[in-house]
Write a protein that holds these residues in place. Sequence first.
Motif, PDB file in Angstrom:
ATOM      1  N   CYS A  26    -181.143 -22.913  27.301  1.00 39.52           N
ATOM      2  CA  CYS A  26    -180.012 -23.087  28.214  1.00 39.52           C
ATOM      3  C   CYS A  26    -178.845 -23.682  27.452  1.00 39.52           C
ATOM      4  N   TYR A  27    -177.674 -23.597  28.070  1.00 41.43           N
ATOM      5  CA  TYR A  27    -176.474 -24.142  27.422  1.00 41.43           C
ATOM      6  C   TYR A  27    -175.459 -24.486  28.498  1.00 41.43           C
ATOM      7  N   VAL A  28    -174.799 -25.631  28.336  1.00 42.93           N
ATOM      8  CA  VAL A  28    -173.757 -26.071  29.265  1.00 42.93           C
ATOM      9  C   VAL A  28    -172.496 -26.345  28.478  1.00 42.93           C
ATOM     10  N   LEU A  29    -171.390 -25.793  28.938  1.00 44.46           N
ATOM     11  CA  LEU A  29    -170.123 -26.073  28.268  1.00 44.46           C
ATOM     12  C   LEU A  29    -169.032 -26.340  29.287  1.00 44.46           C
ATOM     13  N   THR A  30    -168.041 -27.100  28.852  1.00 40.12           N
ATOM     14  CA  THR A  30    -166.867 -27.396  29.663  1.00 40.12           C
ATOM     15  C   THR A  30    -165.694 -26.675  29.039  1.00 40.12           C
ATOM     16  N   SER A  31    -164.989 -25.911  29.844  1.00 42.86           N
ATOM     17  CA  SER A  31    -163.891 -25.128  29.288  1.00 42.86           C
ATOM     18  C   SER A  31    -162.909 -24.732  30.367  1.00 42.86           C
ATOM     19  N   ARG A  41    -169.468 -16.684  26.632  1.00 42.09           N
ATOM     20  CA  ARG A  41    -169.693 -17.621  25.532  1.00 42.09           C
ATOM     21  C   ARG A  41    -170.891 -18.519  25.823  1.00 42.09           C
ATOM     22  N   ALA A  42    -171.033 -18.957  27.082  1.00 39.07           N
ATOM     23  CA  ALA A  42    -172.168 -19.809  27.438  1.00 39.07           C
ATOM     24  C   ALA A  42    -173.489 -19.073  27.225  1.00 39.07           C
ATOM     25  N   VAL A  43    -173.540 -17.805  27.632  1.00 36.17           N
ATOM     26  CA  VAL A  43    -174.751 -17.003  27.444  1.00 36.17           C
ATOM     27  C   VAL A  43    -175.033 -16.799  25.959  1.00 36.17           C
TER      28      VAL A  43
END
Length: 259
Positions: A26-31, A41-43
């Motif tokens: 999994c991945y979490v980003l703030t943008s 990009r998150a995927v």
Amino acid sequence: MLVAGIDVGARNVSAMILKDGDMLSCYVLTSGEEGATVSRRAVQEALKKTDFDFADLQYIVATGCGRNSVPFAHRQSTEVVSQARGAFHLYPSARTVINLGAESSRAIRLGENGRVEAFTKNDKCAAGSGLFLETMSTLLEVPIEQMGELSLKADGFEEVSSICAVFAESEVISHIHRGVPKGHILAGLHRAVAGRILEMLGTTGIKGDVVVTGGVARNAAIIKELEKKTRLSTIVPPEPQIVGALGAALIAQDRAAKS
């Protein structure tokens, strides 16, 4: 079978990759980027932790307030359904899910099979949301990740309105001008936020076990105030921000199996 779930929130985007039903990464980003760009990009960042590429994904489901901005998703799912599905998968004993997001909050009651029996949400007033806490963080000049800790250390609290975020902001400014300790103001704020959440729970009803999801769930002071008001212990997943993406990925898995 390789599938992905994407939760496009107001502040963060989370991606979950499942392989044959198992959580692979999994991945979490703030943008602040446009939904389609940041979602992809998150995927891709989540896939970097695996041996697979974007082209290997068989099915993708998007959820969250920005779910319609993901053109490569095969299907969309509401936040209520995705949060319920993800929470129940992690904790089959869950009967109430409280989702605390950046712009809105939700209370969801589940049946024994994990299906949604009732829900309510607070999206007309900022009080009780992550954005509300961000505003107060700026006013008080306290980093948002330190607000809960400072509140828990306070030996008292200053009353803050739980009715309207605008009124609460005015009250906080007044308290600051009067020299009220920041810890006391924060303790009052967290009580107010918990009170707003309790109002939602009064609509749906509450039963254990209670799972709290979303970025605001990381705030220990809010969790403590909730437990005081409900007289129930709560469960906070290790990564509460990925529960919606997990639910979306589980739905993707179901759809892929049927196609």
